[in-house]
Design a protein around this motif. Structure first.
Motif, PDB file in Angstrom:
ATOM      1  N   PHE A  35       0.810  -1.215   0.000  1.00  0.00           N
ATOM      2  CA  PHE A  35       0.000   0.000   0.000  1.00  0.00           C
ATOM      3  C   PHE A  35       0.852   1.278   0.000  1.00  0.00           C
ATOM      4  N   GLY A  36       1.953   1.257   0.753  1.00  0.00           N
ATOM      5  CA  GLY A  36       2.811   2.438   0.871  1.00  0.00           C
ATOM      6  C   GLY A  36       3.429   2.862  -0.461  1.00  0.00           C
ATOM      7  N   LEU A  37       3.503   1.919  -1.419  1.00  0.00           N
ATOM      8  CA  LEU A  37       4.130   2.241  -2.708  1.00  0.00           C
ATOM      9  C   LEU A  37       3.102   2.504  -3.803  1.00  0.00           C
ATOM     10  N   ARG A  38       1.839   2.618  -3.417  1.00  0.00           N
ATOM     11  CA  ARG A  38       0.750   2.778  -4.388  1.00  0.00           C
ATOM     12  C   ARG A  38       0.985   3.921  -5.371  1.00  0.00           C
ATOM     13  N   ARG A  39       1.458   5.037  -4.828  1.00  0.00           N
ATOM     14  CA  ARG A  39       1.629   6.194  -5.698  1.00  0.00           C
ATOM     15  C   ARG A  39       3.107   6.490  -5.945  1.00  0.00           C
ATOM     16  N   SER A  40       3.933   5.425  -5.819  1.00  0.00           N
ATOM     17  CA  SER A  40       5.375   5.635  -5.960  1.00  0.00           C
ATOM     18  C   SER A  40       5.808   5.707  -7.412  1.00  0.00           C
ATOM     19  N   GLY A  41       4.970   5.210  -8.310  1.00  0.00           N
ATOM     20  CA  GLY A  41       5.346   5.190  -9.718  1.00  0.00           C
ATOM     21  C   GLY A  41       6.191   3.982 -10.081  1.00  0.00           C
ATOM     22  N   LEU A  42       6.484   3.119  -9.097  1.00  0.00           N
ATOM     23  CA  LEU A  42       7.266   1.907  -9.375  1.00  0.00           C
ATOM     24  C   LEU A  42       6.422   0.890 -10.133  1.00  0.00           C
ATOM     25  N   ALA A  43       7.090   0.083 -10.977  1.00  0.00           N
ATOM     26  CA  ALA A  43       6.375  -0.961 -11.730  1.00  0.00           C
ATOM     27  C   ALA A  43       5.930  -2.061 -10.764  1.00  0.00           C
TER      28      ALA A  43
END
Lengths: 232, 203
Positions: A102-110
């Motif tokens: 969840f913490g990386l939802r808006r990180s732009g990571l694939a």
């Protein structure tokens, strides 16, 4: 990391019901392991919440690496992770792996990269066997590990922990203590489990909204015990 | 033991699992509209219930999993069926109760076979065209996430309050249930809000 509090006071409520929980606190913290102790209602939690801009000072200023919590909350929350006492309050997604991701939802990571990082953290905290399990069905200790993994996935520079072992039994508290000891990040830990502070560089003792002792763990804990022995 | 009324995702490799989240939501919408429009034809509702059960079978779930999703509704279903039976007849009772069962069962099948993240991504995508109307698609997705999260949370709160009621021998007092339930729900909502902010959700 350099944390500076300049004459910080925090008051909640207004009029006759107003309650001052921090009084004129001035501190500069640069150590990597900082403990925070004091009885319930002494101001520990408010102090910790100030660092993540969850609470803003009523007066005074909080700066972290030059960033002001009143102006730069967004950037500060990227740098500082927060772990709550009750992991149930912190778990947002239904399953273990989803909550960490969840913490990386808006990180732009694939997606594959997110999955790789999630797997890595789950293995590190021995939660990989529970990846698809409902998060709210984990044991108390596992939930706190999950909450910690969910914070670490965003790679913060520092971790602020507000009594993360209070709801845990001794075994799980010791396990969280070992995990905390092994972290590379700067840690600010409020706790009633005083043995968790072994190896810490500095311990602050809060009492009625003020820092009444600020020293190495053994000295600060002795001051805290003496303070408590005088209480009714 | 904590409980959950809404079907949590169960990984699998069935055709239902592999189907896209958007397609599943579309089927749910079509079935929902159909079951409401045709609830006066009892045989349509009965057929839809049968079809839904077949969907559970295709996803690799047995009747037990389906029943777990529907069981919490037994009081509502019984009340609806009896009310319809007394006022309009057995055909309508089957039709209306059947449509409720279909809607809940299919919604649960969607969440049982779709990761929450995929559901949220789909909803965020679907809400994309609303952005010019100042509707933040990410926030719409967040509503869905928080909604799903709150189901087990509220169910667990209700269990704890109920246990406290029994311990204090106040089982007949509605107030002894409602007051702590409301207070604790507000507290939990506050804590969840704080956690969302701490995790950078509102940035």
């Amino acid at each position: 990391m350099r944390i500076e509090l300049e004459r910080v006071t925090n008051t909640f409520g207004e009029g006759p019901t107003a309650r001052t929980v921090l009084r004129d606190v001035t501190l500069t913290l640069t150590e990597r392991r900082i403990g925070v102790i004091g009885h319930n209602g002494s101001g520990k939690s408010t102090f910790l919440r100030l660092l993540n801009a969850l609470v803003l000072p009523t007066s005074g200023r909080v700066r972290i690496d030059g960033l002001d919590t009143s102006r730069d909350a967004k950037e500060l929350r990227r740098r500082i992770g927060f772990l709550f006492t009750d992991p149930d309050a912190q778990i947002i997604m239904p399953t273990v792996a989803e909550d960490v991701a969840f913490g990386l939802r808006r990180s732009g990571l694939a997606r594959p990269e997110i999955d790789r990082r999630v797997r890595e953290l789950l293995v590190r905290f021995r939660l990989d066997g529970h990846a698809d399990h409902p998060a709210h069905l984990l044991s108390g200790g596992q939930k706190q590990l999950l909450a910690l993994a969910s914070v670490l996935i965003t790679e913060p520079l520092a971790l602020v922990m507000d009594e993360p072992t209070t709801l845990l039994d001794l075994r799980n508290a010791a396990m969280i203590g070992r995990v905390v000891a092994g972290l590379d990040e700067t840690v600010l830990l409020a706790t009633h489990h005083l043995d968790l502070l072994d190896g810490f560089e500095r311990v602050l003792v809060f009492h009625e909204g003020r820092v009444v002792a600020d020293a190495a763990p053994d000295v600060a804990i002795a001051a805290y015990r003496e303070l408590m022995s005088g209480e009714p | 033991m904590r409980t959950t009324a809404l079907g949590l995702f169960r990984p699998g490799d069935s055709a239902v699992h592999r189907m896209g989240a958007g397609s599943k939501l579309l089927i749910l919408l079509v079935l929902g509209v159909t079951s409401v429009l045709t609830q006066h034809w009892w045989w349509v509702s009965a057929a839809l219930v049968t079809g839904t059960l077949a969907g559970y079978r295709a996803a690799g779930f047995g009747v037990r999993v389906w029943w777990t999703q529907v069981r919490p509704l037994w009081f509502l279903l019984a009340f609806t069926a009896v009310a319809q039976l007394l006022t309009t007849g057995w055909q309508r009772a089957v039709g209306v109760s059947g449509s409720i069962v279909v809607l809940v069962s299919v919604a649960a099948l969607v969440t049982l076979t779709t990761p929450t993240a995929a559901l949220v991504d789909t909803v965020v995508r679907l809400a994309g065209p609303l952005a010019p109307l100042h509707v933040d698609p990410e926030r719409v997705g967040l509503f869905l996430m928080v909604g799903i999260r709150c189901v087990p949370l509220v169910a667990d709160l209700a269990r704890q309050v109920r246990e406290a009621q029994i311990a204090r021998r106040a089982t007949t007092s509605t107030r002894a249930f409602v007051v702590p339930m409301v207070v604790r729900s507000l507290r939990e909502a506050d804590a969840l809000g704080e956690a969302l902010v701490a995790r950078g959700v509102d940035d």
